[in-house]
Design an enzyme around this catalytic site. Sequence first.
Site, PDB file in Angstrom:
ATOM      1  N   ASP A 222       0.612  -1.176   0.025  1.00 17.63           N
ATOM      2  CA  ASP A 222      -0.104   0.109   0.007  1.00 17.63           C
ATOM      3  C   ASP A 222       0.933   1.336   0.059  1.00 17.63           C
ATOM      4  O   ASP A 222       1.674   1.319   0.794  1.00 17.63           O
ATOM      5  CB  ASP A 222      -1.043  -0.020   1.315  1.00 17.63           C
ATOM      6  CG  ASP A 222      -1.982   0.919   1.172  1.00 17.63           C
ATOM      7  OD1 ASP A 222      -2.865   0.862   0.413  1.00 17.63           O
ATOM      8  OD2 ASP A 222      -2.042   1.955   2.055  1.00 17.63           O
TER       9      ASP A 222
ATOM     10  N   GLU B   5       1.634  -0.713  -5.008  1.00 18.75           N
ATOM     11  CA  GLU B   5       0.212   0.359  -5.201  1.00 18.75           C
ATOM     12  C   GLU B   5       0.569   1.814  -4.979  1.00 18.75           C
ATOM     13  O   GLU B   5       0.422   2.504  -4.187  1.00 18.75           O
ATOM     14  CB  GLU B   5      -0.748   0.122  -4.223  1.00 18.75           C
ATOM     15  CG  GLU B   5      -2.368   0.647  -4.472  1.00 18.75           C
ATOM     16  CD  GLU B   5      -2.470   1.685  -3.461  1.00 18.75           C
ATOM     17  OE1 GLU B   5      -1.645   2.169  -2.427  1.00 18.75           O
ATOM     18  OE2 GLU B   5      -3.747   2.171  -3.450  1.00 18.75           O
TER      19      GLU B   5
END
Lengths: 675, 675
Positions: free
Chosen positions: A402, A431
């Site tokens: 993330d 990401e």
Amino acid sequence: MTLSSRHIDRFAEAAFESAFSLKDAADPAHRIVIAHLSPSVDQGRFPAKRVEGDTLTVEADIFADGHEALAAVVAIKREEEVTWRRVAMTALPNDRWRARIRLASRGRYAFFVEGWADIYRGFARDLAKKRDAGRKLDVERHEGHVLIVEARKRAAGDAAASLDAILRDLETASADEGIERLLAPETLQLMAALDERKFLTRGEAQTVEVERKAAGFASWYELFPRSQTDAPKRHGTFRDVIARLPAIRDMGFDVLYMPPIHPIGTTHRKGRNNSLHAGPDDPGSTYAIGSAEGGHTAIHPELGTLADFHALVGAAAEQGIEIALDFAIQCSPDHPWLKEHPEWFNWRPDGTVKYAENPPKTYEDIVNVDFYAPGALPGLWRALRDVVVYWIEQGVRIFRVDNPHTKPLPFWQWMIADVRKKHPDVIFFSEAFTRPNMMYHLAKVGFGQSYTYFTWRNTKRELTDYLTELTMTEVRDFYRPNFFVNTPDINPPFLQSGGRPAFLIRAALATTLSGLWGMYSGFELCEADALPGREEYKNSEKYEIKPRDWSQPGNIAAEIAQLNALRKREPALHSHLGVTFYNIFNDRMLYYAKTAPSRDDKLLIAVSLNPHDAEEGDFEVPLWEWQLPDDESVAVEDLLQGRRFTWQGKVQHLRLEPASPYRIWRIRPREGALP
Amino acid sequence: MTLSSRHIDRFAEAAFESAFSLKDAADPAHRIVIAHLSPSVDQGRFPAKRVEGDTLTVEADIFADGHEALAAVVAIKREEEVTWRRVAMTALPNDRWRARIRLASRGRYAFFVEGWADIYRGFARDLAKKRDAGRKLDVERHEGHVLIVEARKRAAGDAAASLDAILRDLETASADEGIERLLAPETLQLMAALDERKFLTRGEAQTVEVERKAAGFASWYELFPRSQTDAPKRHGTFRDVIARLPAIRDMGFDVLYMPPIHPIGTTHRKGRNNSLHAGPDDPGSTYAIGSAEGGHTAIHPELGTLADFHALVGAAAEQGIEIALDFAIQCSPDHPWLKEHPEWFNWRPDGTVKYAENPPKTYEDIVNVDFYAPGALPGLWRALRDVVVYWIEQGVRIFRVDNPHTKPLPFWQWMIADVRKKHPDVIFFSEAFTRPNMMYHLAKVGFGQSYTYFTWRNTKRELTDYLTELTMTEVRDFYRPNFFVNTPDINPPFLQSGGRPAFLIRAALATTLSGLWGMYSGFELCEADALPGREEYKNSEKYEIKPRDWSQPGNIAAEIAQLNALRKREPALHSHLGVTFYNIFNDRMLYYAKTAPSRDDKLLIAVSLNPHDAEEGDFEVPLWEWQLPDDESVAVEDLLQGRRFTWQGKVQHLRLEPASPYRIWRIRPREGALP
């Protein structure tokens, strides 16, 4: 404010050294130039990426002054290997040289190019030309003799005996016979093997990271395990996810990715639709990681136990599905690390820890570790690495990371390499939705897969430009795009307004344009309710439990299953590389071919980009690529409808209705009828 | 045949080091990325080239994780200077940063980019956003105070006093006043100056070679001094060349280049039209250098004495003309070096020295030194350098180098740098007609000018593609093309068949497309008699004395003079850079603009590419570049005919007759009427 000038002078000293000394210049290793190596990521600072079974094509410009014949090899080895394998390069036009090397197994390889003057081959090349021109060649015969005598001194065993035989022949041969002996294939072969490699030069060493196949080819399915339930009041569990596996397998997915599965904090917990105050039943954001029940190595109790998690990993494996976990470094204010390791955080003058913000936006339910806090090194960096290692020990081999762009690049470079040294099968998926430099650099420092801008590329021009950038520029060597059609954070306007045909269009594009694609659950149900004017889902699953009816009418599970099944069968769909865009004379239709390396057939794919109306247009069958005339017939196989037919001539016509907005055909003109 | 594996392992060891240690990763200097530096020739291995007075534009991608505000400078100095000058870079979109630096004086410069996190600026940026969002800012005020107290510790003198004043203000200020004080321009400026440059990172050092103006802008005229005579029987002399200088000056040339002026060998001397046997009156090829009368530092006796040569150099300088000499390394078999330094040559088994050949072609009147012969180093290399230095001492500053691609690249790299270290005004011009890699690499290793493929680029597509390669790719930073329209070796087919209009066309293209152009004498007389089917001149001046009538009818001396005069006046014509091709709707017409850096006006140039027939077509005036509507009027100045008029609207029409095949206009729309 200047730095020590001595320090800087040392730093820049090298810059003035290109005026090199006569001694340097005279080094025979400087005569031949090896340049424009490919692949080469930032001149070898970072590895190029490939997957097991790929063929590595190495190219370089190799040239020197004068008329010497040059020869070149690629030397290559895996990091663990002791000996370098040498593969001969062949000369292409304009000083370009090439070798192709199959990468049979995973790991990190290094390779470099060696070039040298192949003296005897140059001699023989000139000798043959002079012979053909009818020149007198007495001195040349003598010169050849001298070269063989020199080589004989370096020879042993069979080679020595063969050279002795040649030398004896030369003494008794006529002038013409002598020349033929000097030019005989056996002589050339022996002399090549014994060549002293004059002016041997090496190009800079490059590395290649060879990952397992799934790093480049996989279909991802994302779900929140807590939503695998029939009622918002009942928190879904790992056991519920196990029950969903057959349906996910039937749709053809290989990777099941779950957002964080860790205990969720209660301090400043977010309520529905990202509201600042949670109600008593609100489960909170899975990204507010950590509570009294544990942090990054704990499991949210309502999901189940570690044993349940192991059961899920095992059950998924039986279905041919891998579990991918989220690695999100942020903490909730309740994360145990705040008390155990206050030295890893950024404390403010008022004694509070700085929560996450992107001014003026604030994220009160999350605090970030500070990688460069005075007490963070090396404890924090190692602890984060150990979180990943912990989940590897639980059977996880894929991590979706993330927001990696908000953590230091050198952290990723160290951590990923350190983990992959022991576990070369681990894949990291970046990401980062940010500026292109950062997205590409994260791939350079080690991420094997990356989210992309695909989600926002809808027009013919946008898609063509973006695919061209990904497949035709330097990024092709290190950036593996994973085309997600939606995520819990991204409900794209195209889907919001386009209805079921829009979902079909985006699925067709993602599954055929990229070896890696993914969807977040709900996509197959054509879910697109949004917060007004935003890309956020309404009643976002990030903040609530969301049961669904997976068989609801209008779902596109069957179409997704068909596309994924086709992907498995067709090597041309195992990578984003090998795409060519062709003419279709309608700006709302996209038409392209995918070709697998060393295959002669092509998949031709046509997709309407208009979910609202039928589109039609003429398109060109690329007969010219097989040197076929414009009026040739080719056999065609429609891979979705299973029909076979013939296209007569280069220009064909196509009409696509919104309900059926794509076609996939195979043509293989050289073989006539298709098998 | 393998090399010591220990040696190779050492060589490639670095390749595996990108998996760097935690200690390396934690180095704060690794946090910020500085990449894609420009200019950068082979990552700094070779200098970029500029001329005195140029503005150097330095760009780099600079980025890091997180939300810190970054700052960057270019540090630059000349090799001889002690201190680095620092020039602030400004941020462009997508992490790109730029600085512009004027290069006032010649010499070798080094520069590098420094980036760091500008902590206070990032704090202030966020503070302003939060203030605008109406947030409560008590803790932020405290944080600002802490940052200023830290900076105060690094401050002295006026800065310290100013910070003390700010700190006093903050203690008594209201909340709002305190925020304004923290954000005041004075505070920001003080804090920037005292910034501790956290995470300071440096990009790799690059070099720039700044040469005098004539390296980039000059008009060359080539002649054989022996032909400056009125009768083939009378050998022309340097004194005859002096008599020709006013005519050469009147045509507007700055450089007068003479093929070798050294004694010519008699052994295997070539006769007329390259025949193998010379007659008693044949003067031989000037490239068969060396006889009993001397070698590369001697003057062919029939040309005159060293004093005559000095007189020529002096007389030329008075006319504003520089003398350029040929540096051709080959020797005739009679060159004194063969006896004085047999160790510099390649002797064959039969005791003869190897003559030049490109099998099956042979050049019996020439023998080549062998740069890597066992006895050639360092004697030969130094002797060749000393030949150049000798002619520098005689007043020569420009050398046209014959066939440099058949001599080792490291020799040029060392020799050119060694000479230019003492004589930075010396220019080397590479005569390599070979594959592009080698031509470009010679420029990288030091040649300040290069012959090009221009001579063979005749069609619109060929010219557009070639100029795009020279001006829009990496070569623009190191390769300075000199557009010769003909040479004693090249009588191009276009000129052979096109008559006088063809000469006008090629002169117009060369003079307007490149800062450097050149012609070999006879061009102004439209000489084009060729050996049948070849690019060689018939009765080539390379092998005979060739008197000419310089005023013969049909000559184009006046047109050349006009073009050269225009070049002198117009900065846009001082470089090949700054060219843009625009639409003219006729494939046999070329239409382009030249723009000088930081100038708003444009020269528009239209040239017919057809010497046989009139051509006409519509063309587009680039009004859009000034954001003008398509129906705007612009004032135009015809720079050749001296007329002024108005173009109404974007599309104009042009007809070019063979007798007058080009136009050059100036437009300057933003200023309305032209001056």
